[in-house]
Design a protein around this motif. Structure first.
Motif, PDB file in Angstrom:
ATOM      1  N   VAL A  39      79.776 -41.234   5.471  1.00  0.00           N
ATOM      2  CA  VAL A  39      80.499 -40.234   5.451  1.00  0.00           C
ATOM      3  C   VAL A  39      81.336 -40.253   3.826  1.00  0.00           C
ATOM      4  O   VAL A  39      81.749 -39.124   3.264  1.00  0.00           O
ATOM      5  N   LEU A  40      81.669 -41.483   3.731  1.00  0.00           N
ATOM      6  CA  LEU A  40      82.519 -41.650   2.358  1.00  0.00           C
ATOM      7  C   LEU A  40      81.665 -41.124   1.145  1.00  0.00           C
ATOM      8  O   LEU A  40      82.403 -40.118   0.178  1.00  0.00           O
ATOM      9  N   ASP A  41      80.629 -41.731   1.076  1.00  0.00           N
ATOM     10  CA  ASP A  41      79.509 -41.289  -0.095  1.00  0.00           C
ATOM     11  C   ASP A  41      78.017 -41.420   0.068  1.00  0.00           C
ATOM     12  O   ASP A  41      77.718 -42.559   0.423  1.00  0.00           O
ATOM     13  N   ALA A  42      77.277 -40.316   0.454  1.00  0.00           N
ATOM     14  CA  ALA A  42      76.018 -40.479   0.999  1.00  0.00           C
ATOM     15  C   ALA A  42      75.265 -40.866  -0.297  1.00  0.00           C
ATOM     16  O   ALA A  42      73.890 -41.249  -0.175  1.00  0.00           O
ATOM     17  N   SER A  43      75.783 -41.005  -1.379  1.00  0.00           N
ATOM     18  CA  SER A  43      74.773 -41.264  -2.595  1.00  0.00           C
ATOM     19  C   SER A  43      74.641 -42.773  -2.493  1.00  0.00           C
ATOM     20  O   SER A  43      73.627 -43.512  -3.282  1.00  0.00           O
TER      21      SER A  43
END
Length: 314
Positions: free
Chosen positions: A261-265
């Motif tokens: 959720v924070l950073d899918a990358s």
């Protein structure tokens, strides 16, 4: 009740539900067997400390049983006991995280799902149904335990399929020898609801994927002891896990969906047909089934760097 009939999502609808927005504050709830192991506590605290990105609205206590506790606690033989212990532990965690807004906490299931016609209505289930209905966008449902509460909510209110995205830590990688995994085997019927209902699902397999989220007790103690109140608590509790011996790693499994959720990358994933969970805990595949997202790889260091920085400040 009769076996529920779930809405059938179009590919466009499903893609929109599976897509976590790149920017902005995202509405989230966490379903957790918090007392079972120390990694759930990390997930909840880390989510709370990323309040500019994660709007953690509620935490639900999930049922669990566990015979592996050491002298600090006797074996948990009943699902309700595990749920009650988790409910209390959730409060211990959130009380130690010093942020302005704290999530609501709700008791969950007192037993595992018996079959597809007898879901249990609990405060957690009722809250999930109402919160999802009233959510302006997609409610991100982070599931880091047996998915009993979420499956029950879906069975009672099948229209939730059109409102939620479930990020579930469960099962093993598709090329693992089996999928005999703790969260999945705790409640097989509930696990099948997630896989079969058509709900938008991102699956975080354990062995073969999230087991890369490995650290050690010395590393956790080095970074967290004598820092913030929550940091010190987590650093001191980590060494009490009974199956971590000398030189053994400590896998903090349950932070995986929070990091997504924070950073899918930070993740590599692919879209595949939802697998079939066999009775012998293996996967079968039918390419006519609805698609889900499956995580294949995690950039471990991105998660731990952010988590340690946030926990140190508390």
């Amino acid at each position: 009740m009769t076996k529920p009939t779930f809405p059938s999502l179009t590919l466009t609808q499903r893609a929109a539900l599976l897509d976590v927005p790149d920017t902005g504050r995202v509405p989230v709830v966490i379903d957790s067997d918090t007392f079972n192991e120390i990694d759930d506590q990390y997930a909840i605290a880390w989510a709370m400390l990323n309040h500019e990105r994660i709007d953690l609205q509620a935490v639900y206590a999930a049922p669990f049983t566990n015979s592996m506790f050491n002298d600090t606690h006797e074996a948990v033989k009943e699902a309700k006991v595990g749920m009650d212990l988790s409910y209390d532990e959730i409060f211990r965690v959130i009380d130690k995280v010093h942020v302005a807004s704290k999530p609501a906490v709700f008791r969950g299931a007192t037993a595992y799902l018996k079959d597809l016609a007898t879901p249990e209505r609990t405060p957690a289930v009722d809250d999930l149904i109402e919160r999802a209905k009233n959510c302006e966008g997609t409610l991100q449902v982070i599931a880091i335990g047996a998915p009993t509460n979420i499956a029950s909510a879906l069975m009672i209110e099948p229209s939730l399929v059109e409102k939620i995205h479930v990020l579930w830590l469960g099962g093993h990688a598709f090329d693992w020898e089996n999928t005999y995994e703790y969260n999945m085997l705790q409640d097989i019927a509930a696990s099948r609801v997630l896989l079969d209902s058509g709900v938008a699902l991102t699956l975080f397999p354990c062995m073969g994927v999230t087991n890369t989220l490995a650290t050690s007790v010395p590393e956790l103690e080095h970074y967290l002891l004598n820092t913030s109140e929550i940091g010190h608590y987590l650093g001191s509790e980590s060494s009490k896990c009974p199956w971590i011996g000398f030189g053994n790693r400590k896998v903090v499994w349950d932070i995986a969906p929070v990091g997504y959720v924070l950073d899918a990358s930070w993740y590599t994933s692919h879209i595949v047909p939802s697998p079939v969970l066999n009775d012998n805990f293996t996967w079968s595949f039918d390419h006519s089934r609805h698609p889900i997202r499956v995580i294949k790889y995690i950039e471990r260091d991105h998660l731990f760097v952010d988590m340690f920085k946030k926990l140190i400040k508390g």
